[in-house]
Write a protein that holds these residues in place. Sequence first.
Motif, PDB file in Angstrom:
ATOM      1  N   PRO A 172      15.977  61.303  30.170  1.00  8.20           N
ATOM      2  CA  PRO A 172      14.986  61.512  31.231  1.00  8.20           C
ATOM      3  C   PRO A 172      14.955  60.326  32.186  1.00  8.20           C
ATOM      4  O   PRO A 172      15.127  59.187  31.755  1.00  8.20           O
ATOM      5  CB  PRO A 172      13.657  61.610  30.465  1.00  8.20           C
ATOM      6  N   MET A 173      14.767  60.609  33.485  1.00  5.02           N
ATOM      7  CA  MET A 173      14.842  59.530  34.475  1.00  5.02           C
ATOM      8  C   MET A 173      13.543  59.390  35.253  1.00  5.02           C
ATOM      9  O   MET A 173      12.784  60.348  35.378  1.00  5.02           O
ATOM     10  CB  MET A 173      16.008  59.779  35.409  1.00  5.02           C
ATOM     11  N   ARG A 174      13.338  58.146  35.770  1.00  6.50           N
ATOM     12  CA  ARG A 174      12.139  57.868  36.566  1.00  6.50           C
ATOM     13  C   ARG A 174      12.486  57.617  38.031  1.00  6.50           C
ATOM     14  O   ARG A 174      11.690  57.057  38.763  1.00  6.50           O
ATOM     15  CB  ARG A 174      11.419  56.657  35.960  1.00  6.50           C
ATOM     16  N   ASP A 175      13.722  57.969  38.430  1.00  4.42           N
ATOM     17  CA  ASP A 175      14.178  57.794  39.804  1.00  4.42           C
ATOM     18  C   ASP A 175      14.180  56.325  40.231  1.00  4.42           C
ATOM     19  O   ASP A 175      13.669  55.957  41.285  1.00  4.42           O
ATOM     20  CB  ASP A 175      13.338  58.636  40.782  1.00  4.42           C
ATOM     21  N   SER A 176      14.718  55.457  39.344  1.00  5.49           N
ATOM     22  CA  SER A 176      14.948  54.067  39.750  1.00  5.49           C
ATOM     23  C   SER A 176      16.461  53.829  39.645  1.00  5.49           C
ATOM     24  O   SER A 176      17.235  54.785  39.633  1.00  5.49           O
ATOM     25  CB  SER A 176      14.166  53.121  38.837  1.00  5.49           C
ATOM     26  N   ILE A 177      16.897  52.585  39.599  1.00  2.00           N
ATOM     27  CA  ILE A 177      18.319  52.300  39.352  1.00  2.00           C
ATOM     28  C   ILE A 177      18.370  51.335  38.175  1.00  2.00           C
ATOM     29  O   ILE A 177      17.948  50.181  38.283  1.00  2.00           O
ATOM     30  CB  ILE A 177      19.033  51.659  40.561  1.00  2.00           C
ATOM     31  N   MET A 178      18.832  51.845  37.038  1.00  2.00           N
ATOM     32  CA  MET A 178      18.903  51.021  35.836  1.00  2.00           C
ATOM     33  C   MET A 178      20.368  50.842  35.450  1.00  2.00           C
ATOM     34  O   MET A 178      21.134  51.801  35.443  1.00  2.00           O
ATOM     35  CB  MET A 178      18.143  51.722  34.705  1.00  2.00           C
ATOM     36  N   ASN A 179      20.756  49.622  35.185  1.00  2.00           N
ATOM     37  CA  ASN A 179      22.123  49.347  34.722  1.00  2.00           C
ATOM     38  C   ASN A 179      22.104  48.842  33.293  1.00  2.00           C
ATOM     39  O   ASN A 179      21.242  48.041  32.924  1.00  2.00           O
ATOM     40  CB  ASN A 179      22.793  48.244  35.562  1.00  2.00           C
ATOM     41  N   SER A 180      23.082  49.299  32.503  1.00  2.00           N
ATOM     42  CA  SER A 180      23.388  48.672  31.219  1.00  2.00           C
ATOM     43  C   SER A 180      24.851  48.277  31.260  1.00  2.00           C
ATOM     44  O   SER A 180      25.645  48.874  32.014  1.00  2.00           O
ATOM     45  CB  SER A 180      23.097  49.616  30.059  1.00  2.00           C
ATOM     46  N   MET A 181      25.205  47.259  30.464  1.00  2.00           N
ATOM     47  CA  MET A 181      26.562  46.701  30.557  1.00  2.00           C
ATOM     48  C   MET A 181      27.066  46.333  29.171  1.00  2.00           C
ATOM     49  O   MET A 181      26.355  45.703  28.392  1.00  2.00           O
ATOM     50  CB  MET A 181      26.510  45.451  31.452  1.00  2.00           C
ATOM     51  N   PHE A 182      28.292  46.735  28.878  1.00  2.00           N
ATOM     52  CA  PHE A 182      29.005  46.194  27.719  1.00  2.00           C
ATOM     53  C   PHE A 182      30.068  45.266  28.280  1.00  2.00           C
ATOM     54  O   PHE A 182      30.928  45.694  29.049  1.00  2.00           O
ATOM     55  CB  PHE A 182      29.666  47.300  26.890  1.00  2.00           C
ATOM     56  N   ALA A 183      29.998  43.973  27.933  1.00  2.00           N
ATOM     57  CA  ALA A 183      30.957  43.005  28.491  1.00  2.00           C
ATOM     58  C   ALA A 183      31.612  42.213  27.376  1.00  2.00           C
ATOM     59  O   ALA A 183      31.017  42.003  26.311  1.00  2.00           O
ATOM     60  CB  ALA A 183      30.245  42.060  29.460  1.00  2.00           C
ATOM     61  N   VAL A 184      32.837  41.789  27.617  1.00  2.00           N
ATOM     62  CA  VAL A 184      33.531  40.890  26.701  1.00  2.00           C
ATOM     63  C   VAL A 184      33.822  39.614  27.472  1.00  2.00           C
ATOM     64  O   VAL A 184      34.428  39.662  28.551  1.00  2.00           O
ATOM     65  CB  VAL A 184      34.844  41.514  26.181  1.00  2.00           C
ATOM     66  N   VAL A 185      33.350  38.487  26.942  1.00  2.00           N
ATOM     67  CA  VAL A 185      33.592  37.190  27.561  1.00  2.00           C
ATOM     68  C   VAL A 185      34.597  36.455  26.678  1.00  2.00           C
ATOM     69  O   VAL A 185      34.382  36.315  25.466  1.00  2.00           O
ATOM     70  CB  VAL A 185      32.271  36.397  27.707  1.00  2.00           C
ATOM     71  N   ILE A 186      35.708  36.038  27.274  1.00  2.00           N
ATOM     72  CA  ILE A 186      36.849  35.504  26.502  1.00  2.00           C
ATOM     73  C   ILE A 186      37.104  34.063  26.920  1.00  2.00           C
ATOM     74  O   ILE A 186      37.459  33.804  28.086  1.00  2.00           O
ATOM     75  CB  ILE A 186      38.112  36.350  26.784  1.00  2.00           C
ATOM     76  N   ASP A 187      36.934  33.121  25.991  1.00  2.00           N
ATOM     77  CA  ASP A 187      37.198  31.723  26.304  1.00  2.00           C
ATOM     78  C   ASP A 187      38.707  31.501  26.274  1.00  2.00           C
ATOM     79  O   ASP A 187      39.340  31.593  25.213  1.00  2.00           O
ATOM     80  CB  ASP A 187      36.500  30.815  25.284  1.00  2.00           C
ATOM     81  N   LEU A 188      39.280  31.193  27.430  1.00  2.00           N
ATOM     82  CA  LEU A 188      40.745  31.072  27.493  1.00  2.00           C
ATOM     83  C   LEU A 188      41.240  29.860  26.709  1.00  2.00           C
ATOM     84  O   LEU A 188      42.437  29.786  26.383  1.00  2.00           O
ATOM     85  CB  LEU A 188      41.200  31.025  28.950  1.00  2.00           C
ATOM     86  N   ALA A 189      40.337  28.939  26.359  1.00  2.00           N
ATOM     87  CA  ALA A 189      40.732  27.808  25.512  1.00  2.00           C
ATOM     88  C   ALA A 189      41.273  28.328  24.179  1.00  2.00           C
ATOM     89  O   ALA A 189      42.129  27.697  23.556  1.00  2.00           O
ATOM     90  CB  ALA A 189      39.532  26.886  25.288  1.00  2.00           C
ATOM     91  N   ALA A 190      40.780  29.495  23.759  1.00  2.00           N
ATOM     92  CA  ALA A 190      41.232  30.081  22.491  1.00  2.00           C
ATOM     93  C   ALA A 190      42.495  30.934  22.670  1.00  2.00           C
ATOM     94  O   ALA A 190      43.020  31.489  21.710  1.00  2.00           O
ATOM     95  CB  ALA A 190      40.105  30.937  21.904  1.00  2.00           C
ATOM     96  N   PHE A 191      42.975  31.066  23.915  1.00  2.00           N
ATOM     97  CA  PHE A 191      44.152  31.906  24.209  1.00  2.00           C
ATOM     98  C   PHE A 191      45.184  31.103  25.001  1.00  2.00           C
ATOM     99  O   PHE A 191      45.653  31.536  26.045  1.00  2.00           O
ATOM    100  CB  PHE A 191      43.727  33.159  24.979  1.00  2.00           C
ATOM    101  N   GLY A 192      45.483  29.919  24.512  1.00  2.00           N
ATOM    102  CA  GLY A 192      46.526  29.106  25.151  1.00  2.00           C
ATOM    103  C   GLY A 192      46.012  28.171  26.226  1.00  2.00           C
ATOM    104  O   GLY A 192      46.778  27.360  26.761  1.00  2.00           O
ATOM    105  N   GLY A 193      44.729  28.278  26.593  1.00  2.00           N
ATOM    106  CA  GLY A 193      44.139  27.375  27.584  1.00  2.00           C
ATOM    107  C   GLY A 193      44.183  27.960  28.986  1.00  2.00           C
ATOM    108  O   GLY A 193      45.105  28.705  29.345  1.00  2.00           O
ATOM    109  N   ALA A 194      43.160  27.599  29.784  1.00  2.00           N
ATOM    110  CA  ALA A 194      43.025  28.154  31.135  1.00  2.00           C
ATOM    111  C   ALA A 194      44.218  27.764  32.010  1.00  2.00           C
ATOM    112  O   ALA A 194      44.652  28.560  32.862  1.00  2.00           O
ATOM    113  CB  ALA A 194      41.718  27.674  31.763  1.00  2.00           C
ATOM    114  N   ALA A 195      44.795  26.564  31.791  1.00  2.00           N
ATOM    115  CA  ALA A 195      45.902  26.126  32.649  1.00  2.00           C
ATOM    116  C   ALA A 195      47.130  27.014  32.426  1.00  2.00           C
ATOM    117  O   ALA A 195      47.756  27.480  33.390  1.00  2.00           O
ATOM    118  CB  ALA A 195      46.238  24.661  32.360  1.00  2.00           C
TER     119      ALA A 195
END
Length: 357
Positions: A262-285
């Motif tokens: 059921p809706m109240r005629d607003s704008i509602m967002n939900s988000m599933f996000a994955v934040v990945i630290d590149l330090a754990a994947f070979g480093g940002a450089a």
Amino acid sequence: MNTMIDERRIEVSRLRAATARIVAAMGSDAAETGLVADHLVGSNLVGHDSHGVGMLPAYVRMLREGNLVPNQTLVTVTDAGSVLVFDARRGFGAHMAHEATARAIERARQTGVCALSLRNSAHIGRIGTYGEQAAAAGMAFIAYVNVADHQPIAAPYGCGEPKLGTNPFVTVVPAPGGPVVLDMATTTIAHGKARIARNQGMAVPEGCLIDADGVSTTDPVPMIDRKEGALRTFGLHKGSGLAIMCEIMAGAVAGGQRADEPMRDSIMNSMFAVVIDLAAFGGAAAVGDGVAATRAHVTSARLAPGFETIQLPGDKERAASAGRMRDGIPVDRLTLEQITEAAASLGISASDCAALF
Ligand SMILES: NC(=O)c1ccc[n+]([C@@H]2O[C@H](COP(=O)([O-])OP(=O)(O)OC[C@H]3O[C@@H](n4cnc5c(N)ncnc54)[C@H](O)[C@@H]3O)[C@@H](O)[C@H]2O)c1
């Protein structure tokens, strides 16, 4: 349709000050006011006027109807290692999503990866902003977002009527010279782009809209003024599939409100996000070197007929930002009138408002 756009160019700092004045009048404290004003004007700055200051009238309406709550705090639903689940309880989106992303960045620094669920925020705006926040911390970011509490406006593949929101999908990876930012609605155009086209008296491109009978149209007026018809999801069954996965990841998985509820005629967002630290994947450089190689590889292609450049996602916004910082931000007359009206409803007089802009 009118092909002359009636608009004014407003200097960035002036537009930000005017926006902050209106957000403060909505009841936000100084910190929230700053985040919301930066977000809205930042969206205009990178060329996404659909998610810029033109959202203020909708935010004021949502505030009045109790569907946007200033100075809200995140409720922690789950805090378990690399999993964070927050409920924003209709808080001001630019604040809620910034705060949730900041906490996920902090967690990913400890655990390498953080899976973040943000439930039930008032409109969180331009999603790429949160990816850029992660990229500034040396992290990659993937997000599936849905839109609920609003009459559906997107027609998935095969649907002759709307069933979903414009459900944005985002992937951001930091790189030398600026992050690669794929930030897109899963409809051929964002709803706000149809609103801007309507306010400017312009047609939308072919293939973006269907009318109330499910027939293709380029006229945004019925959709914006009378909520008739739908935006089409992009890319046939594939874009439609991504739109459906945004709904599933943000709704069924993250636990946010779904488009079928059921809706109240607003704008509602939900988000599933994955934040990945590149330090754990070979480093940002090292990741940055790989991204630079991919950029060089793709942009070395022979140009297709009719093209002048080859861009990576995020390049267009960087270019727009440089130009608008220099020349000011164009705001069309009708959008300015709608903002002035919203400001007046908060007790800011027309003369004060005229002075603001
Ligand atoms: N909060 C919400 O409910 C909501 C819903 C829908 C969309 N949005 C936002 O609306 C904004 C606009 O979305 P959109 O789909 O209209 O964006 P768009 O179509 O302008 O751009 C989509 C992506 O394509 C890239 N791109 C654009 N032109 C390109 C080119 N010529 N070559 C290579 N890449 C190119 C852009 O950099 C961007 O990453 C986004 O910021 C999105 O987050 C928010």
